[in-house]
Scaffold this motif. Sequence first.
Motif, mmCIF file in Angstrom:
data_model
loop_
_atom_site.group_PDB
_atom_site.id
_atom_site.type_symbol
_atom_site.label_atom_id
_atom_site.label_comp_id
_atom_site.label_asym_id
_atom_site.label_seq_id
_atom_site.Cartn_x
_atom_site.Cartn_y
_atom_site.Cartn_z
ATOM 1 N N ALA A 37 5.679 -0.692 -38.860
ATOM 2 C CA ALA A 37 5.281 -1.215 -37.561
ATOM 3 C C ALA A 37 4.420 -0.176 -36.863
ATOM 4 C CB ALA A 37 6.511 -1.532 -36.716
ATOM 5 N N LYS A 38 3.643 -0.612 -35.892
ATOM 6 C CA LYS A 38 2.851 0.321 -35.101
ATOM 7 C C LYS A 38 3.462 0.541 -33.724
ATOM 8 C CE LYS A 38 -1.813 -0.069 -36.970
ATOM 9 N NZ LYS A 38 -3.209 -0.342 -36.587
ATOM 10 N N ALA A 39 4.372 -0.333 -33.298
ATOM 11 C CA ALA A 39 4.987 -0.185 -31.980
ATOM 12 C C ALA A 39 6.364 -0.837 -31.981
ATOM 13 C CB ALA A 39 4.112 -0.820 -30.901
ATOM 14 N N ALA A 40 7.214 -0.342 -31.072
ATOM 15 C CA ALA A 40 8.551 -0.912 -30.903
ATOM 16 C C ALA A 40 8.990 -0.702 -29.458
ATOM 17 C CB ALA A 40 9.544 -0.235 -31.843
ATOM 18 N N LEU A 41 9.582 -1.727 -28.893
ATOM 19 C CA LEU A 41 10.187 -1.654 -27.567
ATOM 20 C C LEU A 41 11.650 -2.046 -27.735
ATOM 21 C CD1 LEU A 41 7.459 -3.585 -25.496
ATOM 22 C CD2 LEU A 41 7.650 -1.113 -25.818
ATOM 23 N N LEU A 42 12.550 -1.102 -27.596
ATOM 24 C CA LEU A 42 13.980 -1.364 -27.733
ATOM 25 C C LEU A 42 14.629 -1.245 -26.364
ATOM 26 C CD1 LEU A 42 14.755 0.837 -30.869
ATOM 27 C CD2 LEU A 42 14.486 -1.638 -30.817
ATOM 28 N N SER A 43 15.425 -2.227 -26.003
ATOM 29 C CA SER A 43 16.135 -2.210 -24.728
ATOM 30 C C SER A 43 17.610 -2.454 -24.975
ATOM 31 C CB SER A 43 15.603 -3.299 -23.793
ATOM 32 O OG SER A 43 14.245 -3.106 -23.523
ATOM 33 N N PHE A 44 18.437 -1.690 -24.264
ATOM 34 C CA PHE A 44 19.885 -1.820 -24.370
ATOM 35 C C PHE A 44 20.465 -1.918 -22.966
ATOM 36 C CE2 PHE A 44 18.443 0.588 -28.034
ATOM 37 C CZ PHE A 44 19.073 -0.048 -29.073
ATOM 38 N N TRP A 45 21.415 -2.831 -22.769
ATOM 39 C CA TRP A 45 22.115 -2.953 -21.497
ATOM 40 C C TRP A 45 23.326 -2.027 -21.537
ATOM 41 C CZ3 TRP A 45 21.187 -4.210 -16.790
ATOM 42 C CH2 TRP A 45 22.244 -4.414 -15.895
ATOM 43 N N ASP A 46 23.331 -1.034 -20.673
ATOM 44 C CA ASP A 46 24.425 -0.079 -20.615
ATOM 45 C C ASP A 46 25.544 -0.638 -19.746
ATOM 46 O OD1 ASP A 46 25.789 2.401 -19.141
ATOM 47 O OD2 ASP A 46 25.066 3.043 -21.117
ATOM 48 N N LEU A 47 26.715 -0.862 -20.355
ATOM 49 C CA LEU A 47 27.840 -1.461 -19.643
ATOM 50 C C LEU A 47 28.336 -0.581 -18.502
ATOM 51 C CD1 LEU A 47 29.920 -2.821 -22.657
ATOM 52 C CD2 LEU A 47 28.564 -4.138 -21.036
ATOM 53 N N LYS A 48 28.354 0.713 -18.729
ATOM 54 C CA LYS A 48 28.894 1.633 -17.738
ATOM 55 C C LYS A 48 27.987 1.769 -16.513
ATOM 56 C CE LYS A 48 31.189 6.098 -17.651
ATOM 57 N NZ LYS A 48 31.498 7.304 -18.424
ATOM 58 N N SER A 49 26.710 2.037 -16.748
ATOM 59 C CA SER A 49 25.787 2.260 -15.625
ATOM 60 C C SER A 49 25.175 0.970 -15.091
ATOM 61 C CB SER A 49 24.668 3.212 -16.048
ATOM 62 O OG SER A 49 23.853 2.612 -17.042
ATOM 63 N N LYS A 50 25.352 -0.142 -15.817
ATOM 64 C CA LYS A 50 24.793 -1.443 -15.424
ATOM 65 C C LYS A 50 23.274 -1.366 -15.248
ATOM 66 C CE LYS A 50 28.785 -3.587 -14.859
ATOM 67 N NZ LYS A 50 29.396 -4.049 -16.041
ATOM 68 N N GLU A 51 22.623 -0.717 -16.224
ATOM 69 C CA GLU A 51 21.171 -0.637 -16.189
ATOM 70 C C GLU A 51 20.617 -0.671 -17.610
ATOM 71 O OE1 GLU A 51 20.254 2.958 -14.118
ATOM 72 O OE2 GLU A 51 20.945 4.243 -15.714
ATOM 73 N N THR A 52 19.321 -0.927 -17.686
ATOM 74 C CA THR A 52 18.651 -1.019 -18.968
ATOM 75 C C THR A 52 18.209 0.364 -19.424
ATOM 76 O OG1 THR A 52 17.855 -3.226 -18.430
ATOM 77 C CG2 THR A 52 16.702 -2.073 -20.199
ATOM 78 N N LEU A 53 18.541 0.675 -20.671
ATOM 79 C CA LEU A 53 18.090 1.902 -21.307
ATOM 80 C C LEU A 53 17.039 1.506 -22.331
ATOM 81 C CD1 LEU A 53 21.581 3.534 -21.904
ATOM 82 C CD2 LEU A 53 20.077 3.798 -19.926
ATOM 83 N N ARG A 54 15.946 2.252 -22.393
ATOM 84 C CA ARG A 54 14.824 1.830 -23.240
ATOM 85 C C ARG A 54 14.317 2.952 -24.121
ATOM 86 N NH1 ARG A 54 10.596 0.341 -18.985
ATOM 87 N NH2 ARG A 54 9.446 1.378 -20.619
ATOM 88 N N ILE A 55 13.780 2.529 -25.246
ATOM 89 C CA ILE A 55 13.035 3.408 -26.132
ATOM 90 C C ILE A 55 11.716 2.685 -26.423
ATOM 91 C CG2 ILE A 55 12.936 4.528 -28.383
ATOM 92 C CD1 ILE A 55 16.030 4.378 -28.418
ATOM 93 N N ASP A 56 10.621 3.251 -25.963
ATOM 94 C CA ASP A 56 9.297 2.679 -26.188
ATOM 95 C C ASP A 56 8.518 3.614 -27.106
ATOM 96 O OD1 ASP A 56 10.052 0.789 -24.308
ATOM 97 O OD2 ASP A 56 8.956 1.729 -22.676
ATOM 98 N N LEU A 57 8.109 3.105 -28.255
ATOM 99 C CA LEU A 57 7.395 3.910 -29.240
ATOM 100 C C LEU A 57 6.146 3.192 -29.703
ATOM 101 C CD1 LEU A 57 10.443 4.808 -31.520
ATOM 102 C CD2 LEU A 57 9.295 6.377 -29.945
ATOM 103 N N TRP A 58 5.088 3.952 -29.932
ATOM 104 C CA TRP A 58 3.907 3.415 -30.582
ATOM 105 C C TRP A 58 3.227 4.553 -31.321
ATOM 106 C CZ3 TRP A 58 4.550 3.973 -25.397
ATOM 107 C CH2 TRP A 58 3.683 4.826 -24.732
ATOM 108 N N THR A 59 2.626 4.207 -32.457
ATOM 109 C CA THR A 59 1.968 5.216 -33.272
ATOM 110 C C THR A 59 0.602 5.539 -32.688
ATOM 111 O OG1 THR A 59 1.009 3.556 -34.738
ATOM 112 C CG2 THR A 59 3.156 4.476 -35.377
#
Length: 108
Positions: A37-59
Motif C-alpha cells: 500500500a502507499k497510504a493507511a489511515l488507522l483509527s481506534f476508539w479508546d474506551l478509557k479516554s473516549k477519544e479517537t487515536l490515529r495512525i496516519d501513514l503514507w509513503t
Amino acid sequence: MTQKKSVIQVNVTLDENNIPEKLEWQASDGAQDISSAKAALLSFWDLKSKETLRIDLWTKDMQEDEMKHFFYQTLVSMADTLDRSTGESKMAEDMRDFCFHFKDKLLK
C-alpha cells in the motif's frame, strides 16, 4: 462458543529519516495475503479516554493526485460506515453530498 481471532499486521519500512518508504499489511486468517500500500489511515476508539487515536501513514512516493483520491474514497466509505453502524441514513447521505462537493473541488 469458541471465539475466532485474527491479527492484522502492518509492516512499515522507514528510510534514514524515519519517513515511510514501504507499507505492507496482511490478515492472519487468510482474508488478506501480504499486500503493498502507499497510504493507511488507522483509527481506534479508546474506551478509557473516549477519544479517537490515529495512525496516519503514507509513503514518500505517494503522489498528490493519489492522496486526493484516497481521501475522497475514505470519506465516502466513512459515510457508508456511519449509515451501517448507526442507521443515520439522512446524515450519511448529507456526508455523501459533501463528498461529491469535496471531489468536485479537489479532483479538478
